[in-house]
Design a protein around this motif. Structure first.
Motif, short mmCIF file in Angstrom:
data_model
loop_
_atom_site.label_atom_id
_atom_site.label_comp_id
_atom_site.label_asym_id
_atom_site.label_seq_id
_atom_site.Cartn_x
_atom_site.Cartn_y
_atom_site.Cartn_z
N HIS A 1 39.05 41.30 37.31
CA HIS A 1 39.77 41.03 36.06
C HIS A 1 39.63 39.57 35.62
N LEU B 1 37.11 38.42 32.78
CA LEU B 1 37.26 38.77 31.37
C LEU B 1 36.73 37.67 30.45
N TYR C 1 36.06 45.38 28.00
CA TYR C 1 35.70 45.08 29.38
C TYR C 1 36.55 45.94 30.30
N ILE D 1 44.32 44.22 37.33
CA ILE D 1 44.78 43.41 36.20
C ILE D 1 45.80 42.40 36.71
N THR E 1 45.52 38.18 32.33
CA THR E 1 44.52 39.05 31.70
C THR E 1 45.05 39.62 30.39
N ALA F 1 43.18 39.10 26.74
CA ALA F 1 42.69 40.26 26.00
C ALA F 1 43.27 40.28 24.59
N TYR G 1 40.85 45.43 27.20
CA TYR G 1 40.68 45.44 28.67
C TYR G 1 41.19 46.76 29.22
#
Length: 255
Positions: A184, A187, A198, A203, A207, A211, A218
């Motif tokens: 994660h 990213l 992605y 996670i 993250t 995102a 994500y």
């Protein structure tokens, strides 16, 4: 008819060459981690060298166990006590070999976790990104899937679990990036590589924000769920190369 066998050290050399082990800066040793009997006729594979997997391998009469997550990780307690002792005792007392391949198995262009995910999810690979080119880029082969929500449902069907989606399910699909397991943190590199979505296994709190702020969706698809396939492919490849028997054991893991 007597089962065919492969010499332990020959297998280690073969896998070192095939997986290009020396190319990677990893968090653990790759290759033969625990030495057992010299001749291997029956191989058991699994994602992680947990006690449950080792006990099942013992029941099945395995000469060797092949995993993605082995032992001796950087920074871990080096003492052989508690659960670590129990795991190693099963191997050492029963003369069972343990082979483990981490980043080399993620990266392999045909047998690796990311290659196998592409095959299962019908992705057409088009490039790599990240350290050691560990991340993959591509597009969906199935053009009937048009949105991030379509991709989420597709992954749920194939992997048997619904991914956590951070992003707009109605967002159109563009370039897809993926890397199995706990990737994660990659990213930002997927964003820089031009991905619109992605997917990885796990996670973290940061993250979510990245995102949302970048607009790159994500999908957290599960660490175990995304890493069940490389070790199976590698085990089957070994069986074909040397004529030995191979069984994959899936120890259920919700993560």
């Amino acid at each position: 008819m007597e089962k065919k066998s492969v010499n332990r050290d020959e297998l280690a050399r073969t896998l070192e060459n095939e997986l290009q082990v020396n190319r990677f800066r990893d968090y653990c040793p790759n290759g033969l981690q625990v030495e057992g009997r010299t001749e291997i006729r029956h191989l058991v594979s699994g994602v992680t060298a947990s006690l449950a997997l080792l006990e099942r391998a013992l029941e099945l009469g395995a000469d060797a166990v092949l995993v993605h997550h082995g032992y001796f990780w950087r920074g871990e307690d080096m003492r052989l006590i508690g659960h670590k002792y129990k795991r190693l005792a099963v191997l050492l007392k029963n003369d069972i070999n343990l082979f483990a391949y981490h980043l080399p198995l993620d990266s392999h262009p045909e047998l690796g976790n990311n290659a196998q995910l592409a095959r299962l999810l019908n992705f057409t690979p088009a490039g790599r990104f990240g350290d050691d080119d560990i991340g993959w880029l591509g597009q969906l082969t199935n053009t009937a899937l048009r949105t991030v929500g379509d991709l989420q449902n597709h992954i749920a069907t194939v992997l048997g679990r619904t991914p956590l989606l951070i992003g707009d399910p109605e967002q159109a699909l563009g370039q897809i990036a993926w890397c199995s397991g706990a990737a994660h943190s990659m990213l930002d590199r997927a964003v820089a590589a031009g991905a619109s979505v992605y997917l990885s296994g796990e996670i973290s709190e940061p993250t979510v924000h990245l995102a949302r702020e970048t607009g790159v969706a994500y999908l957290a698809c599960g660490h175990h769920a995304t890493e069940r396939y490389g070790v199976q492919a590698l085990g089957n490849w070994i069986a074909q190369q040397f004529g030995i028997t191979h069984q994959f054991i899936d120890i259920d893991n919700p993560v």
